[in-house]
Write an enzyme that holds these catalytic residues in place. Structure first.
Site, PDB file in Angstrom:
ATOM      1  N   GLN A 131      -1.595  -5.903  49.853  1.00  0.00           N
ATOM      2  CA  GLN A 131      -2.194  -5.189  48.720  1.00  0.00           C
ATOM      3  C   GLN A 131      -3.420  -5.901  48.165  1.00  0.00           C
ATOM      4  O   GLN A 131      -3.685  -5.873  46.965  1.00  0.00           O
ATOM      5  CB  GLN A 131      -1.142  -4.967  47.641  1.00  0.00           C
ATOM      6  CG  GLN A 131      -0.098  -3.928  47.980  1.00  0.00           C
ATOM      7  CD  GLN A 131      -0.707  -2.540  48.200  1.00  0.00           C
ATOM      8  OE1 GLN A 131      -1.668  -2.161  47.538  1.00  0.00           O
ATOM      9  NE2 GLN A 131      -0.141  -1.800  49.139  1.00  0.00           N
ATOM     10  N   SER A 132      -4.202  -6.504  49.032  1.00  0.00           N
ATOM     11  CA  SER A 132      -5.390  -7.243  48.622  1.00  0.00           C
ATOM     12  C   SER A 132      -6.398  -6.352  47.899  1.00  0.00           C
ATOM     13  O   SER A 132      -6.797  -5.298  48.402  1.00  0.00           O
ATOM     14  CB  SER A 132      -6.051  -7.864  49.855  1.00  0.00           C
ATOM     15  OG  SER A 132      -7.362  -8.288  49.568  1.00  0.00           O
ATOM     16  N   ASN A 133      -6.828  -6.797  46.706  1.00  0.00           N
ATOM     17  CA  ASN A 133      -7.917  -6.124  45.998  1.00  0.00           C
ATOM     18  C   ASN A 133      -9.263  -6.422  46.653  1.00  0.00           C
ATOM     19  O   ASN A 133     -10.139  -5.561  46.721  1.00  0.00           O
ATOM     20  CB  ASN A 133      -7.984  -6.601  44.541  1.00  0.00           C
ATOM     21  CG  ASN A 133      -6.679  -6.433  43.811  1.00  0.00           C
ATOM     22  OD1 ASN A 133      -6.009  -5.417  43.940  1.00  0.00           O
ATOM     23  ND2 ASN A 133      -6.309  -7.429  43.024  1.00  0.00           N
TER      24      ASN A 133
END
Length: 418
Positions: A131-133
């Protein structure tokens, strides 16, 4: 439970702010060497807004208790591109190298090379947790530059995936879904995949396809230019302080910001060191969000990033120890009590802090970074250090800034725990 103050009881103590969306008139004034560094505008042409959080603030009760005025700087409102957040500010200083006929910093950090690309990059390659921004912001940037994007997402990074009740949804919703909507190629790496630690095989694969890949490490922190954006942000905050006409010291006495990969905090430290006099009482608190590495590891890492940024913006933060701008270990202050059980794992206390912020101020936080920063900040307000700070400096009011670095798009993947 964090006690919220009724807004009506402190509204008179907070400065009047301009209407939402009204552009601040001042511009960032950078010193010579810093101002000359190439930068590609990605952010809006006005500052990301700073506004008060009156429900979380506390009024002065002289002589026993100083007032604590809490504000938020909305980096999640800082850019027009998808899922605005702190990475766009970093990427502004990286884009000129991406578009250069001979990019300098395109290689993977595990295998530095002097081999130049034979032209501007054609594809941006980056990596992160599921879930990397950061990966979303790189993908959005690639789209606007007319480039391709390849995103490497590792199942083995952090614990958010393992803690999820629906792992299939976790790897297909939230930021993963947005990456795909932005046209990026997404590769989900299994735990233990060697590419998670060394992406050079992927870069070589792209070269055989006659692409010119540009590697941007996770969070952009290990990139040589990764700290410059938040060094600039320090000057922006100083400008906003003057326009806000803050009470007490006239500055933000405490600044709370997430510390993940580290260059956001490192850049802020370097920027404030360059822009302020030798003696400053400002406290910049980096809130760690993962227990994977000890605090000493992060302290050394942030110090390295701060000094590297310092050298680029016009002073040597390492060797000029006699200088008023020297960056020393005491400049790096990290809070590690709220890391929880793992990176990306939402604990009950962080969830409560997110709910307090949503219910009191209408601000949505993310479960990985800003939720933990808000929890830490609330705890510091409860404790005595800020009040002691006020007494030592004979301040009736203390100003606290919470930097909201974005990340709300990940909430969809946490629907089963929020």
């Amino acid at each position: 439970m964090f006690q919220m103050t009724p807004k009506s009881s402190i509204s008179s103590q907070l400065p009047k702010l301009s209407r939402a969306g009204e552009q601040l008139k001042s511009m960032v004034q950078l010193p010579g060497p810093f101002a000359e560094l190439p930068r590609h505008p990605i952010l809006y042409n006005h500052f990301s807004p700073i506004h008060p959080l009156p429900s979380l603030s506390t009024p002065s009760q002289r002589p026993k208790q100083a007032g604590i005025n809490i504000y938020a700087k909305r980096e999640d409102h800082g850019a027009p591109l998808a899922c605005a957040g702190n990475k766009y500010r970093k990427l502004e200083y990286i884009v000129p190298d991406i578009l250069s006929p001979t990019p300098t910093y395109h290689y993977h950090e595990h295998h530095p090379t002097t081999e130049k690309l034979n032209g501007p990059a054609t594809i941006l390659v980056t990596e992160g947790a599921i879930q990397s921004n950061h990966t979303v912001q790189v993908a959005a940037l690639a789209h606007t530059l007319g480039l391709k994007a390849l995103v490497l997402l590792s199942r083995g990074t952090g614990g958010g995936l393992l803690a999820s009740h629906d792992q299939d949804a976790f790897v297909s919703s939230g930021n993963v879904q947005i990456n795909r909507m932005l046209g990026a190629e997404v590769r989900v790496l299994e735990e233990g995949d060697p590419i998670s630690n060394d992406a050079n095989p992927v870069l070589e694969e792209l070269r055989t396809r006659e692409e010119r890949p540009y590697w941007i490490p996770g969070g952009a922190s290990l990139h040589a230019l990764g700290g410059l954006g938040y060094a600039r942000a320090a000057f922006e905050i100083e400008t906003q302080e003057r326009e806000l006409n803050l009470k007490g010291s006239g500055q933000f006495d405490y600044i709370f910001v997430a510390c993940g990969s580290g260059s956001t905090l490192g850049g802020l430290i370097a920027g404030f060191k360059l822009g302020e006099p030798a003696i400053t009482t400002r406290q910049i608190i980096g809130v760690l969000n993962s227990p994977t590495k000890p605090r000493s590891y992060h302290e050394a890492r942030v110090l390295t990033f701060a000094r590297r940024a310092a050298e680029l913006i016009g002073f040597d933060g390492k060797n000029r120890l006699e200088s008023e701008h020297a960056i020393i270990t005491d400049d790096v202050r990290l809070e590690d009590r709220f890391v929880g059980t793992g990176y990306g794992i939402l604990d009950a206390e962080t969830k409560e802090a997110m709910e307090v912020m949503a219910n009191s101020e209408g601000i949505i936080l993310d479960p990985v970074y800003t939720g933990k920063v808000a929890r830490a900040m609330m705890q510091w307000v409860r404790e005595h250090e800020i009040q002691q700070f006020a007494r030592q400096r004979e301040l009736d009011e203390v100003n606290v800034l919470f930097i909201h670095t974005g990340g709300q798009a990940a909430l969809g993947a946490y629907a089963d725990v929020i």
